[in-house]
Design a protein around this motif. Structure first.
Motif, PDB file in Angstrom:
ATOM      1  N   ILE A 134       7.561  -4.891  11.662  1.00  0.00           N
ATOM      2  CA  ILE A 134       8.193  -5.651  10.582  1.00  0.00           C
ATOM      3  C   ILE A 134       7.977  -7.156  10.750  1.00  0.00           C
ATOM      4  CG2 ILE A 134      10.361  -6.115   9.361  1.00  0.00           C
ATOM      5  CD1 ILE A 134      11.312  -3.347  10.164  1.00  0.00           C
ATOM      6  N   LEU A 135       8.323  -7.696  11.916  1.00  0.00           N
ATOM      7  CA  LEU A 135       8.177  -9.140  12.135  1.00  0.00           C
ATOM      8  C   LEU A 135       6.716  -9.589  12.089  1.00  0.00           C
ATOM      9  CD1 LEU A 135      10.809  -9.768  14.951  1.00  0.00           C
ATOM     10  CD2 LEU A 135      10.711 -10.960  12.760  1.00  0.00           C
ATOM     11  N   LYS A 136       5.820  -8.807  12.672  1.00  0.00           N
ATOM     12  CA  LYS A 136       4.421  -9.214  12.763  1.00  0.00           C
ATOM     13  C   LYS A 136       3.622  -8.920  11.487  1.00  0.00           C
ATOM     14  CE  LYS A 136       4.087  -8.787  17.812  1.00  0.00           C
ATOM     15  NZ  LYS A 136       3.433  -8.056  18.928  1.00  0.00           N
ATOM     16  N   ALA A 137       4.193  -8.133  10.601  1.00  0.00           N
ATOM     17  CA  ALA A 137       3.486  -7.799   9.355  1.00  0.00           C
ATOM     18  C   ALA A 137       4.465  -7.851   8.187  1.00  0.00           C
ATOM     19  CB  ALA A 137       2.845  -6.415   9.464  1.00  0.00           C
ATOM     20  N   PRO A 138       4.965  -9.041   7.865  1.00  0.00           N
ATOM     21  CA  PRO A 138       5.950  -9.174   6.779  1.00  0.00           C
ATOM     22  C   PRO A 138       5.343  -8.815   5.432  1.00  0.00           C
ATOM     23  CG  PRO A 138       5.167 -11.331   7.452  1.00  0.00           C
ATOM     24  CD  PRO A 138       4.618 -10.354   8.454  1.00  0.00           C
ATOM     25  N   SER A 139       6.204  -8.392   4.515  1.00  0.00           N
ATOM     26  CA  SER A 139       5.748  -8.020   3.179  1.00  0.00           C
ATOM     27  C   SER A 139       6.640  -8.652   2.126  1.00  0.00           C
ATOM     28  CB  SER A 139       5.771  -6.491   3.017  1.00  0.00           C
ATOM     29  OG  SER A 139       5.479  -6.125   1.680  1.00  0.00           O
ATOM     30  N   LYS A 140       6.030  -9.098   1.039  1.00  0.00           N
ATOM     31  CA  LYS A 140       6.802  -9.626  -0.070  1.00  0.00           C
ATOM     32  C   LYS A 140       7.554  -8.514  -0.797  1.00  0.00           C
ATOM     33  CE  LYS A 140       3.703 -13.525  -1.092  1.00  0.00           C
ATOM     34  NZ  LYS A 140       2.825 -14.136  -2.129  1.00  0.00           N
ATOM     35  N   ASN A 141       7.048  -7.296  -0.685  1.00  0.00           N
ATOM     36  CA  ASN A 141       7.657  -6.166  -1.375  1.00  0.00           C
ATOM     37  C   ASN A 141       8.288  -5.220  -0.363  1.00  0.00           C
ATOM     38  OD1 ASN A 141       7.659  -3.331  -2.675  1.00  0.00           O
ATOM     39  ND2 ASN A 141       7.318  -4.708  -4.407  1.00  0.00           N
ATOM     40  N   ILE A 142       9.588  -5.033  -0.460  1.00  0.00           N
ATOM     41  CA  ILE A 142      10.317  -4.236   0.527  1.00  0.00           C
ATOM     42  C   ILE A 142       9.966  -2.757   0.422  1.00  0.00           C
ATOM     43  CG2 ILE A 142      12.595  -3.759   1.503  1.00  0.00           C
ATOM     44  CD1 ILE A 142      11.681  -6.708   1.563  1.00  0.00           C
ATOM     45  N   MET A 143       9.641  -2.268  -0.783  1.00  0.00           N
ATOM     46  CA  MET A 143       9.268  -0.860  -0.920  1.00  0.00           C
ATOM     47  C   MET A 143       7.989  -0.560  -0.129  1.00  0.00           C
ATOM     48  SD  MET A 143      11.432   0.978  -2.602  1.00  0.00           S
ATOM     49  CE  MET A 143      10.588   2.380  -3.341  1.00  0.00           C
ATOM     50  N   ASN A 144       7.020  -1.462  -0.192  1.00  0.00           N
ATOM     51  CA  ASN A 144       5.806  -1.261   0.598  1.00  0.00           C
ATOM     52  C   ASN A 144       6.113  -1.251   2.090  1.00  0.00           C
ATOM     53  OD1 ASN A 144       4.689  -2.259  -2.103  1.00  0.00           O
ATOM     54  ND2 ASN A 144       2.833  -1.700  -1.019  1.00  0.00           N
ATOM     55  N   LYS A 145       7.029  -2.116   2.500  1.00  0.00           N
ATOM     56  CA  LYS A 145       7.395  -2.156   3.911  1.00  0.00           C
ATOM     57  C   LYS A 145       8.145  -0.891   4.325  1.00  0.00           C
ATOM     58  CE  LYS A 145       6.484  -4.575   6.394  1.00  0.00           C
ATOM     59  NZ  LYS A 145       5.405  -4.542   7.416  1.00  0.00           N
ATOM     60  N   LEU A 146       8.982  -0.360   3.439  1.00  0.00           N
ATOM     61  CA  LEU A 146       9.659   0.901   3.743  1.00  0.00           C
ATOM     62  C   LEU A 146       8.640   2.021   3.949  1.00  0.00           C
ATOM     63  CD1 LEU A 146      12.766   1.190   1.346  1.00  0.00           C
ATOM     64  CD2 LEU A 146      12.765   0.805   3.810  1.00  0.00           C
TER      65      LEU A 146
END
Length: 452
Positions: A134-146
């Motif tokens: 999460i910290l090393k690969a932040p995303s503007k879109n939380i759904m993509n990160k989920l």
């Protein structure tokens, strides 16, 4: 040297792609193909059988669709009874609802207490996961990160390919527990990296249930009222499940039928839910509301609201789509039971507050849409507000950021996805593989040197 896919080159190639890909609408009728797996009368093509949920919005009477008040039934229990009894007993219900969906029966007090405790204790993410994923690969879109985070958890599971039902259940419950934490962490990192705001990450409070945990992790001071937590809990109950035919659940079942691992199936369901035609619709409603608020001078003047709605349907305002978001549903006709419950509880919480005016504006839009739709579009289709009409404003009332509206939907729906994956594994036995009618003409091969 110019890139192959740039400038005029890609424009020309894409023009050829369109010419070779667009299907003439009349061919669907000619070959009796049901686009979107929906019949001509709007009913769904039956693609499976389930014991988990019944989404009921119409009857077929003498071959015609007859609208009825909507019903949502989890494992045989009407959603009105589930929510109503939780409310009457002044307690929380999402954990009970999750237990019901997963195991097929309502828990007794001891089972509910043990299950709720287990959920709380499984919220911890693997060591190093937050930093690496999460910290090393932040995303503007939380759904993509989920979706990415769920898929990444595969690598931290020694039993990731164990298809035994006990292992599958442990994985499902673990993800139900962890999704709120992943969502909160991803949001905080997004704030820091992309919004230039402070990143506040709280430790997990194992005494909190799911709704409390979400509010606690999102709020800087961790403070919330019981009424706020119960409002969010109700939303989670309402969004936990919606039948096997909704797009994300069907996606989960399709992947499950291939024999793939649970992490792949659940991450794909999240990707489906992200779409604005599915779970992302709640954000579309709130954007539409903001547009209406900015362009309608007197929100309580029905004439002004109606005039702007006519322009919206004519694609002259808002996003130019010609849609009134939050209205209409694939199954529900007269009413969406989720919207009915949510609207009632939301108005109770908003009464006397500044946000009450926004709820009343939405209510006006809901009430006027059918007649204006008939006037502008000539459609007599029975339509009602769906759950997205009011969910976004409820989230705002709870201080939840807009970019978390759809992720919260995923947090709730994880319970339903898990139940359907289990059912598909236990009873599906075949890979889901519908047919497509091929209409391309056969062509004679042209040698490379002879092509223009």
């Amino acid at each position: 040297m110019p890139s192959f896919l740039s400038g005029a080159n890609i424009t020309g190639l894409c023009r050829e792609l369109k010419e070779n890909s667009v299907i003439e609408p009349n061919l669907y009728e000619k070959y009796h193909v049901r686009r979107g797996l929906r019949n001509n009368d709007g009913t769904g093509v039956v693609a499976g059988i389930t014991k988990i949920c019944n989404v009921h919005g119409y009857l077929i009477n003498e071959g015609e669709v007859e609208p009825i008040p909507g019903q949502l039934i989890y494992r045989g229990y009407n959603i009105n009874d589930l929510v109503g009894n939780v409310e009457a007993e002044d307690r929380f219900g999402f954990e009970e609802t999750t237990f019901l969906l997963l195991f097929g029966h309502l828990p007794n007090p001891k089972e509910l207490q043990n299950f709720s405790t287990y959920l709380s204790l499984k919220r911890d993410l693997p060591t190093g996961f937050v930093e690496d994923m999460i910290l090393k690969a932040p995303s503007k879109n939380i759904m993509n990160k989920l979706a990415r985070s769920v898929l990444a958890l595969y690598s931290y599971d020694d039993e990731c390919e164990n298809k035994g039902i006990e292992s599958e259940m442990r994985t499902a419950v673990s993800l139900i527990s962890k999704l709120p934490v992943i969502m909160a962490n991803a949001y905080q990192v997004k704030r820091r990296v992309f919004d230039n705001a402070s990143m506040i990450m709280h430790p997990i409070n194992y005494e909190e249930n799911t709704a409390q945990c979400i509010l606690s992790l999102l709020r800087p001071d961790r403070q919330y009222t019981k009424e706020e937590a119960q409002m969010l809990d109700t939303l989670l109950m309402l969004q936990a499940e919606h039948g096997g035919g909704n797009n994300s659940t069907f996606t989960c079942r399709v992947l499950t039928s291939s024999g793939t691992d649970p992490y792949s199936a659940y991450s794909s369901a999240i990707c489906s839910l992200k779409g604005p035609r599915h779970g992302g619709a709640n954000l579309q409603v709130i954007h539409m509301l903001d547009n209406f608020k900015d362009n309608i001078k007197h929100w309580d003047n029905e004439g002004e609201v109606a005039d702007y709605m006519r322009r919206t349907l004519r694609k002259e305002t808002n996003d130019g789509s010609g849609l009134i978001y939050g209205m209409g549903h694939a199954v529900y006709t007269i009413s969406d039971p989720r919207a009915v419950i949510l609207k009632k509880k939301a108005f109770e919480l908003a009464k006397g507050k500044e946000i009450e005016a926004e709820f009343k504006l939405l209510e006006t839009i809901e009430r006027l849409t059918p007649e204006i739709f008939l006037e502008v579009k000539g459609s007599t289709k029975t339509m009602c507000a769906n759950v997205d009409m009011y969910s976004g404003l409820v989230y705002r009332m709870l201080g939840i950021p807009d970019e978390l509206f759809t992720p919260l939907f995923a947090v709730a729906r994880m319970a339903g996805w898990a139940a359907h994956r289990m059912e598909e594994m236990l009873t599906g036995s075949r890979i889901i593989r519908p047919a497509y009618k091929a209409v391309a003409k056969e062509r004679e091969y042209v040698k490379l040197e002879e092509r223009e």
